[in-house]
Design a protein around this motif. Structure first.
Motif, short mmCIF file in Angstrom:
data_model
loop_
_atom_site.label_atom_id
_atom_site.label_comp_id
_atom_site.label_asym_id
_atom_site.label_seq_id
_atom_site.Cartn_x
_atom_site.Cartn_y
_atom_site.Cartn_z
N UNK A 40 -11.97 -12.12 6.37
CA UNK A 40 -11.47 -12.46 7.69
C UNK A 40 -11.69 -11.30 8.67
N UNK A 41 -11.41 -10.07 8.23
CA UNK A 41 -11.63 -8.90 9.08
C UNK A 41 -13.10 -8.76 9.45
N UNK A 42 -13.98 -9.04 8.49
CA UNK A 42 -15.41 -8.96 8.78
C UNK A 42 -15.84 -10.04 9.77
N UNK A 43 -15.22 -11.20 9.69
CA UNK A 43 -15.51 -12.25 10.67
C UNK A 43 -15.07 -11.83 12.07
N UNK A 73 -15.29 -2.57 7.45
CA UNK A 73 -14.20 -2.37 6.50
C UNK A 73 -14.62 -1.43 5.37
N UNK A 74 -13.74 -0.49 5.07
CA UNK A 74 -13.94 0.41 3.94
C UNK A 74 -12.64 0.43 3.12
N UNK A 75 -12.74 0.24 1.82
CA UNK A 75 -11.57 0.32 0.96
C UNK A 75 -11.30 1.77 0.56
N UNK A 76 -10.04 2.16 0.56
CA UNK A 76 -9.64 3.50 0.10
C UNK A 76 -8.73 3.30 -1.10
N UNK A 77 -9.24 3.62 -2.28
CA UNK A 77 -8.51 3.40 -3.53
C UNK A 77 -7.84 4.70 -3.94
N UNK A 78 -6.52 4.67 -4.06
CA UNK A 78 -5.74 5.87 -4.34
C UNK A 78 -5.25 5.89 -5.77
N UNK A 79 -5.48 7.03 -6.45
CA UNK A 79 -4.97 7.22 -7.81
C UNK A 79 -4.23 8.54 -7.86
N UNK A 80 -3.06 8.54 -8.46
CA UNK A 80 -2.25 9.75 -8.57
C UNK A 80 -2.96 10.76 -9.48
N UNK A 81 -3.25 11.95 -8.95
CA UNK A 81 -3.96 12.97 -9.72
C UNK A 81 -3.18 13.40 -10.96
N UNK A 82 -1.85 13.30 -10.90
CA UNK A 82 -1.03 13.68 -12.05
C UNK A 82 -1.19 12.70 -13.21
N UNK A 83 -1.71 11.51 -12.90
CA UNK A 83 -1.97 10.50 -13.92
C UNK A 83 -3.33 10.71 -14.58
N UNK A 84 -4.25 11.39 -13.86
CA UNK A 84 -5.65 11.46 -14.29
C UNK A 84 -5.99 12.77 -14.99
N UNK A 85 -5.15 13.25 -15.85
CA UNK A 85 -5.38 14.54 -16.48
C UNK A 85 -5.75 14.42 -17.96
N UNK A 86 -5.94 13.21 -18.44
CA UNK A 86 -6.37 12.98 -19.81
C UNK A 86 -7.52 11.98 -19.79
N UNK A 87 -8.41 12.09 -20.74
CA UNK A 87 -9.62 11.27 -20.74
C UNK A 87 -9.31 9.78 -20.74
N UNK A 88 -8.35 9.36 -21.58
CA UNK A 88 -8.02 7.94 -21.65
C UNK A 88 -7.48 7.42 -20.31
N UNK A 89 -6.59 8.20 -19.71
CA UNK A 89 -6.01 7.79 -18.44
C UNK A 89 -7.07 7.77 -17.34
N UNK A 90 -7.97 8.74 -17.40
CA UNK A 90 -9.03 8.80 -16.40
C UNK A 90 -9.93 7.56 -16.49
N UNK A 91 -10.31 7.19 -17.71
CA UNK A 91 -11.15 6.00 -17.90
C UNK A 91 -10.41 4.75 -17.41
#
Length: 269
Positions: free
Chosen positions: A111-114, A119-137
């Motif tokens: 709808x916004x494109x119409x 439009x650009x999506x900004x995907x946010x991930x908490x850096x404190x969550x991404x400190x292990x390989x499994x969580x990062x994947x």
């Protein structure tokens, strides 16, 4: 998301740049910035949950609100009015199901494109969550699912870098431009099932071979970090008539240099 919006609003105001915020989270509570439109004027999660005929819980209430919103995009059109060359932040709900299981956010993008929005999506991930390989994947797969669902350019960001210790900042640096084959070794060593080892290897190989997901650090206490993110978004949506566009190779080199400089400054503090 609200912290990101608040930081960007303050940063843009300091640059003398016009920016507007639209709240599209029907479960939002308080804002530290003004909004030009608020979905809670149309529908609110608490009202839906209190309706005896609906009997929804928090998740069901949110889905109901967003589907109701999708059937009433005319409200958003009227709220936006006739905006020209404005930079608008749409503060959306954070529940990943809205981007992977339901069509409402895809419908919003279309709808916004119409309406001729870039439009650009900004995907946010908490850096404190991404400190292990499994969580990062896991974080990469969540970002990738949103990219596939929305089919728009997407900037992926690790937030709350200002809350990390010096050691954690140094550790997380490898996740910004990751070697997924090293991740495979870190992850599969603790997997007993051969089937899951093969699955993890396939996922990591896919991500590495196609370079599908990369993250930028976002430190709300550091103007340079904020500006790096804003520059990437500006380039993605071609914001500003006088903006000088770089070739993709040069753009990637500049990004790497800026990220390296950020970590050199902060890890050595």
């Amino acid at each position: 998301q609200s912290t990101y919006c608040s930081t960007m609003v303050q940063h843009c105001e300091a640059l003398g740049r016009a920016v507007q915020v639209v709240n599209l989270d029907p479960a939002a509570e308080l804002f530290s910035y003004p909004v030009m439109a608020d979905i809670r004027e149309l529908i609110e999660v608490d009202d839906v949950m209190e309706d005896d005929s609906l009997r929804f819980g928090p998740n069901g209430g949110l889905v109901f609100c967003m589907e109701y919103f999708a059937n009433n995009f005319s409200w958003l059109e009227e709220s936006l009015g006739h905006v020209e060359d404005d930079y608008i932040l749409f503060d959306c709900p954070g529940q990943i199901e809205l981007y992977t299981h339901l069509p409402v956010m895809k419908q919003l993008v279309e709808q916004l494109q119409q309406w001729e929005f870039r439009v650009c999506g900004v995907f946010l991930v908490d850096s404190q969550f991404m400190v292990e390989s499994f969580k990062f994947i896991s974080g990469i797969l969540a970002a990738l699912s949103a990219m596939i669902s929305l089919e728009i350019p997407q900037i992926n960001i690790m937030t709350k870098m200002d809350l990390l210790s010096k050691k954690a900042k140094k550790e997380i640096e490898k996740y910004l431009d990751p070697d997924m084959y090293s991740m495979i070794e870190d992850s599969t060593n603790i997997l007993k099932s051969k089937m899951f080892k093969k699955l993890t290897q396939s996922i990591c190989g896919l991500i590495d071979d196609y370079g599908m997901v990369r993250f930028l650090p976002f430190d709300r206490s550091d103007e340079e970090s904020i500006n790096i993110v804003l520059q990437h978004i500006d380039t993605t949506i071609q914001y500003g008539e006088d903006l000088e566009f770089k070739e993709p190779k040069e753009f990637e080199e500049d990004k790497s240099a800026l990220v390296d400089e950020y970590f050199q400054d902060h890890v050595n503090e």
